[in-house]
Design an enzyme around this catalytic site. Structure first.
Site, mmCIF file in Angstrom:
data_model
loop_
_atom_site.group_PDB
_atom_site.id
_atom_site.type_symbol
_atom_site.label_atom_id
_atom_site.label_comp_id
_atom_site.label_asym_id
_atom_site.label_seq_id
_atom_site.Cartn_x
_atom_site.Cartn_y
_atom_site.Cartn_z
ATOM 1 N N ALA A 89 0.823 -1.212 0.000
ATOM 2 C CA ALA A 89 0.000 0.000 0.000
ATOM 3 C C ALA A 89 0.854 1.257 0.000
ATOM 4 O O ALA A 89 0.493 2.268 0.591
ATOM 5 C CB ALA A 89 -0.947 0.000 1.205
ATOM 6 N N GLY A 90 2.015 1.185 -0.678
ATOM 7 C CA GLY A 90 2.785 2.392 -0.948
ATOM 8 C C GLY A 90 2.241 3.053 -2.205
ATOM 9 O O GLY A 90 1.111 2.792 -2.647
ATOM 10 N N GLY A 91 3.059 3.903 -2.825
ATOM 11 C CA GLY A 91 2.601 4.631 -3.997
ATOM 12 C C GLY A 91 2.158 3.728 -5.128
ATOM 13 O O GLY A 91 1.103 3.941 -5.737
ATOM 14 N N ALA A 92 2.940 2.675 -5.429
ATOM 15 C CA ALA A 92 2.585 1.773 -6.537
ATOM 16 C C ALA A 92 1.339 0.972 -6.205
ATOM 17 O O ALA A 92 0.449 0.804 -7.046
ATOM 18 C CB ALA A 92 3.746 0.846 -6.861
ATOM 19 N N GLY A 93 1.257 0.465 -4.983
ATOM 20 C CA GLY A 93 0.094 -0.317 -4.592
ATOM 21 C C GLY A 93 -1.179 0.500 -4.600
ATOM 22 O O GLY A 93 -2.225 0.049 -5.093
ATOM 23 N N PHE A 137 17.476 18.676 -10.279
ATOM 24 C CA PHE A 137 17.730 17.405 -9.616
ATOM 25 C C PHE A 137 18.859 16.706 -10.360
ATOM 26 O O PHE A 137 19.069 16.938 -11.557
ATOM 27 C CB PHE A 137 16.466 16.532 -9.650
ATOM 28 C CG PHE A 137 16.092 15.971 -8.303
ATOM 29 C CD1 PHE A 137 15.499 16.774 -7.343
ATOM 30 C CD2 PHE A 137 16.339 14.644 -7.997
ATOM 31 C CE1 PHE A 137 15.148 16.261 -6.100
ATOM 32 C CE2 PHE A 137 15.989 14.116 -6.770
ATOM 33 C CZ PHE A 137 15.385 14.925 -5.815
ATOM 34 N N ASP A 183 10.074 -9.465 0.507
ATOM 35 C CA ASP A 183 9.281 -10.681 0.715
ATOM 36 C C ASP A 183 8.783 -11.288 -0.598
ATOM 37 O O ASP A 183 8.954 -12.485 -0.857
ATOM 38 C CB ASP A 183 8.067 -10.381 1.607
ATOM 39 C CG ASP A 183 8.430 -9.740 2.931
ATOM 40 O OD1 ASP A 183 9.602 -9.369 3.115
ATOM 41 O OD2 ASP A 183 7.540 -9.607 3.783
ATOM 42 N N GLN A 230 21.190 0.892 -5.995
ATOM 43 C CA GLN A 230 21.625 2.288 -5.892
ATOM 44 C C GLN A 230 21.909 2.703 -4.456
ATOM 45 O O GLN A 230 21.096 2.471 -3.559
ATOM 46 C CB GLN A 230 20.540 3.205 -6.467
ATOM 47 C CG GLN A 230 20.913 4.673 -6.448
ATOM 48 C CD GLN A 230 19.876 5.522 -7.156
ATOM 49 O OE1 GLN A 230 18.885 5.914 -6.570
ATOM 50 N NE2 GLN A 230 20.095 5.779 -8.439
ATOM 51 N N HIS A 236 22.248 5.993 -2.371
ATOM 52 C CA HIS A 236 21.973 7.428 -2.408
ATOM 53 C C HIS A 236 23.164 8.139 -1.779
ATOM 54 O O HIS A 236 23.654 7.735 -0.730
ATOM 55 C CB HIS A 236 20.689 7.733 -1.626
ATOM 56 C CG HIS A 236 20.120 9.083 -1.890
ATOM 57 N ND1 HIS A 236 20.758 10.240 -1.505
ATOM 58 C CD2 HIS A 236 18.980 9.463 -2.515
ATOM 59 C CE1 HIS A 236 20.013 11.277 -1.870
ATOM 60 N NE2 HIS A 236 18.931 10.835 -2.488
ATOM 61 N N LEU A 287 17.454 9.285 4.976
ATOM 62 C CA LEU A 287 17.595 9.957 3.697
ATOM 63 C C LEU A 287 17.633 11.476 3.826
ATOM 64 O O LEU A 287 16.831 12.079 4.519
ATOM 65 C CB LEU A 287 16.434 9.559 2.781
ATOM 66 C CG LEU A 287 16.487 10.101 1.353
ATOM 67 C CD1 LEU A 287 17.671 9.505 0.610
ATOM 68 C CD2 LEU A 287 15.189 9.767 0.626
ATOM 69 N N THR A 325 17.267 14.320 1.074
ATOM 70 C CA THR A 325 16.836 14.395 -0.310
ATOM 71 C C THR A 325 17.871 15.016 -1.245
ATOM 72 O O THR A 325 18.612 15.931 -0.865
ATOM 73 C CB THR A 325 15.533 15.207 -0.439
ATOM 74 O OG1 THR A 325 15.223 15.369 -1.822
ATOM 75 C CG2 THR A 325 15.684 16.591 0.154
ATOM 76 N N GLU A 326 17.864 14.519 -2.481
ATOM 77 C CA GLU A 326 18.691 15.118 -3.521
ATOM 78 C C GLU A 326 18.276 16.561 -3.800
ATOM 79 O O GLU A 326 19.038 17.354 -4.339
ATOM 80 C CB GLU A 326 18.557 14.281 -4.793
ATOM 81 C CG GLU A 326 19.626 14.511 -5.817
ATOM 82 C CD GLU A 326 19.653 13.375 -6.820
ATOM 83 O OE1 GLU A 326 19.651 13.658 -8.015
ATOM 84 O OE2 GLU A 326 19.664 12.210 -6.392
ATOM 85 N N ARG A 364 23.247 9.841 -9.168
ATOM 86 C CA ARG A 364 23.554 9.336 -7.828
ATOM 87 C C ARG A 364 24.743 8.383 -7.780
ATOM 88 O O ARG A 364 25.541 8.429 -6.848
ATOM 89 C CB ARG A 364 22.305 8.644 -7.258
ATOM 90 C CG ARG A 364 21.212 9.631 -6.944
ATOM 91 C CD ARG A 364 19.941 8.953 -6.505
ATOM 92 N NE ARG A 364 18.953 9.964 -6.148
ATOM 93 C CZ ARG A 364 17.700 9.678 -5.814
ATOM 94 N NH1 ARG A 364 17.300 8.414 -5.800
ATOM 95 N NH2 ARG A 364 16.859 10.637 -5.493
ATOM 96 N N HIS A 383 19.839 2.486 -0.956
ATOM 97 C CA HIS A 383 18.607 3.237 -1.140
ATOM 98 C C HIS A 383 17.573 2.556 -2.029
ATOM 99 O O HIS A 383 16.398 2.514 -1.691
ATOM 100 C CB HIS A 383 18.957 4.611 -1.724
ATOM 101 C CG HIS A 383 17.794 5.519 -1.937
ATOM 102 N ND1 HIS A 383 16.934 5.877 -0.910
ATOM 103 C CD2 HIS A 383 17.331 6.159 -3.049
ATOM 104 C CE1 HIS A 383 16.008 6.702 -1.373
ATOM 105 N NE2 HIS A 383 16.209 6.867 -2.671
ATOM 106 N N ARG A 428 19.117 4.329 -11.324
ATOM 107 C CA ARG A 428 17.900 5.128 -11.401
ATOM 108 C C ARG A 428 18.194 6.616 -11.296
ATOM 109 O O ARG A 428 18.934 7.056 -10.428
ATOM 110 C CB ARG A 428 16.921 4.733 -10.293
ATOM 111 C CG ARG A 428 15.663 5.587 -10.288
ATOM 112 C CD ARG A 428 14.669 5.114 -9.251
ATOM 113 N NE ARG A 428 15.117 5.282 -7.884
ATOM 114 C CZ ARG A 428 15.150 6.444 -7.235
ATOM 115 N NH1 ARG A 428 14.820 7.566 -7.851
ATOM 116 N NH2 ARG A 428 15.538 6.486 -5.968
ATOM 117 N N SER A 431 11.709 7.403 -9.233
ATOM 118 C CA SER A 431 11.058 6.358 -8.435
ATOM 119 C C SER A 431 9.595 6.704 -8.202
ATOM 120 O O SER A 431 8.711 5.869 -8.424
ATOM 121 C CB SER A 431 11.779 6.161 -7.100
ATOM 122 O OG SER A 431 11.803 7.369 -6.367
#
Length: 583
Positions: free
Chosen positions: A12-16, A116, A217, A236, A238, A248, A250-251, A282, A349, A391, A396
């Site tokens: 249930a992160g951004g992709a989920g 960036f 997993d 990668q 970071h 982290l 941030t870049e 990076r 990272h 990346r 991401s």
């Protein structure tokens, strides 16, 4: 306990959340299974922004973004994926804005953008403002926005459930098995389509920006079934994690004008990337920092860190656009970016590799186009090979929403066309057996000790700089760790809220990811992107312009079978020939 939904999303992160949202919009029943409450997912740690060629600050084009993505990936990026991504991300960013994501704004009210690392105009001529951001909390805002939209669309959430098995029968995925933390019970989720979006495996390393839950997993479960993991050698680091902690930074801190300095207070990136200096990609910045440390110009008590200097920037920039970073540095290091140099060091990272997919998220079963019917993947868990060997920063978050959206759409379309497949006679058997083995074992090994040994040796032997001798040692050492893992026992045999049991299970997943990674890395006798070998220092396009596919040998479980898949060197309308990668 049995459940039945048209589409099951794991993670249930951004992709989920993006996958679940678009599956739900497709008119099918959707359930999302997550280890965590969704808004605590690791996407929330992404700070700097999401890259899209909006051109709000200066001229920009999707072709320039595609070029930077392909070059940043050291030409191992599949160019069809890069073209789809660079076009789609523009629409998706505006879509997120319309959903209510509170982007930072220009004085004219447009979405604000900043520079960036690795993002350029005119195919590499100069840095460009391409990163769309919400201060330095962009990932957090994406999570909140997408979660709200899923609630609106009726997605059902099963939080604090740990997926323990994929149900694949005759080349088709028919569901998953999950362990419910609060009861200790196993649940079978029967589905027409399953989308895997459970994130990476950064906890295989000692110093990492990854949350404790990122243990690979589903990569491990996929791999255990004799299915391939793609490009696992590319991981990668970071450049800027808070020293000793890996948290982290941030870049965006360099995008706003931060300067890396060594113990002589020298701006050393001018030596390594004279064109764009601190805004190099990076992998280049992380290696440059490590070189400075190796040559005796590190800072801090152990001389193993580097300074990031923001003191020349206005206070309102530091405390406004970089508020979260400022607070973290003050809280954990006692260093105030407004007046102090902040100590940072490279931190593990992001996984460029993972479960191979096509452009629609369908999971691939080999390097020849074979697939698993009804099984999709997106985000860091997946490898559509947008990122290649390294990346590009901001890609991401873009990957999550672009390919999460595609996976959700195509999974829903598939689910509307088929009936539910047959489940195995006892779908929970393998999961039950593994839990009982851990709960009832009389072994003398401790999972935490094995994990510690794995993380320390992976950091040392398969880290930023690599060589054949160290990696070959690590491959053999992982075999020893797996032998030890066979004798792991837990002190607490209870079922409910047993975090020790879960961590023991996760240690087994990490060992699988490490095995695939180390074996893939020692096999690739070149340097490319994040994979930098001291004994094969050059990129070798003649022999190695191809993707690695690592399979567990089901007849000899300690062995890894290496296969390959060709790189897509042509986009649909644009292509870029491999060239030396200089900045």
């Amino acid at each position: 306990m049995h459940h039945r939904y048209d589409v099951i999303v794991v993670g249930a992160g951004g992709a989920g959340l993006m996958s679940a949202l678009y599956a739900a919009k497709g008119g099918v029943s959707v359930a999302c299974i997550s280890k965590l409450y969704p808004t605590r997912s690791h996407t929330g740690a992404a700070q700097g922004g999401i890259g899209a060629a909006l051109g709000n600050i200066q001229e920009d084009h999707w072709e320039w973004h595609m070029f930077d993505t392909v070059k940043g990936g050291d030409y191992l990026t599949d160019q069809d994926a890069a073209e789809v991504f660079s076009k789609d991300i523009i629409d998706v960013v505006y879509e997120l804005e319309h959903m209510g994501l509170p982007f930072s704004r220009t004085p004219e009210g447009k979405i604000a953008q900043r520079k960036f690392g690795g993002h350029t105009r005119d195919f590499g001529k100069a840095a460009v403002e391409r990163s769309c951001y919400a201060k330095d909390r962009t990932g957090h805002m994406i999570l909140q926005t997408l979660y709200q939209q899923n609630v609106k669309e009726g997605t059902l959430f099963f939080n604090e459930f740990h997926v323990t098995d994929l149900l694949i029968e005759n080349g088709r995925c028919t569901g998953v098995v999950a362990y419910e933390l609060s009861t200790g019970e196993l649940h079978t989720f029967h589905a027409k389509a399953v989308i895997l979006a459970a994130g990476g495996y950064g906890r295989v390393f000692k110093i990492t920006s990854n949350a404790l839950t990122l243990t690979g997993d589903l990569m491990s479960i996929y791999y255990r079934k004799g299915l391939p993991l793609e490009d696992m050698e590319f991981y990668q680091f970071h450049p800027t994690g808070l020293a000793k902690l890996g948290i982290l930074v941030t870049e965006g801190i360099r995008g706003e004008g931060g300067i890396l300095r060594n113990s002589n207070l020298e701006r050393f990136m001018e030596r390594y990337a004279p064109s764009i200096k601190d805004l190099a990609p990076r992998d280049i910045v992380a290696r440059s920092m490590t070189t400075e440390i190796r040559e005796g110009r590190g800072v801090g008590k152990d001389k193993d860190a580097i300074y990031i200097d923001l003191t020349h920037l206005p206070r309102e920039v530091i405390e406004g656009k970089l508020a979260e970073i400022t607070d973290l540095a003050r809280t954990y290091l006692g260093q105030d970016p407004v007046k102090d140099l902040v100590m940072v060091q490279p931190t593990a990272h992001y996984a460029m590799g993972g479960i191979p997919t096509d452009l629609n998220g369908l999971c691939l079963s080999d390097g020849n186009g074979g697939s698993i019917e009804g099984l999709y993947a997106a985000g860091e868990q997946a490898c559509v090979s947008l990122h290649g060997a390294n990346r590009l920063g901001t890609n991401s978050l873009g990957d999550l929403v672009v390919f999460g959206r595609r996976a959700g759409k195509y999974a829903a379309e598939y689910a509307r066309q088929v009936e539910f497949g047959d489940l195995p006679d006892d779908p929970e058997a393998d999961s039950r057996q593994e839990f009982e083995r851990l709960r009832t074992s009389n072994g003398k090994e401790n999972a935490a000790g094995i994990r510690k040994d794995l993380q320390e040796t992976m950091m040392k032997n398969v880290g930023i700089f690599r060589n054949g001798k160290d990696m070959a040692y690590q491959v053999e050492y992982i075999k020893e760790l797996k032998a030890r893992y066979a004798n792991v026992a837990v002190a607490d045999p209870s079922r409910k809220y047993n975090s020790e049991l879960i961590e023991a299970l996760e240690t087994g997943f990490l060992l699988d990811c490490a095995e695939a990674m180390a074996s893939s890395a020692v096999n690739r006798t070149e340097s490319r992107g994040a994979h930098d070998r001291e004994d094969f220092h050059s990129r070798d396009d003649v022999n190695w312009l191809k993707h690695t596919m690592a399979y567990k040998d089901l007849n000899s479980p300690d062995n890894v079978i290496i296969g390959y898949k060709p790189v897509a060197l042509k986009g649909f309308t644009r292509s870029f020939e491999p060239k030396p990668r200089v900045y």
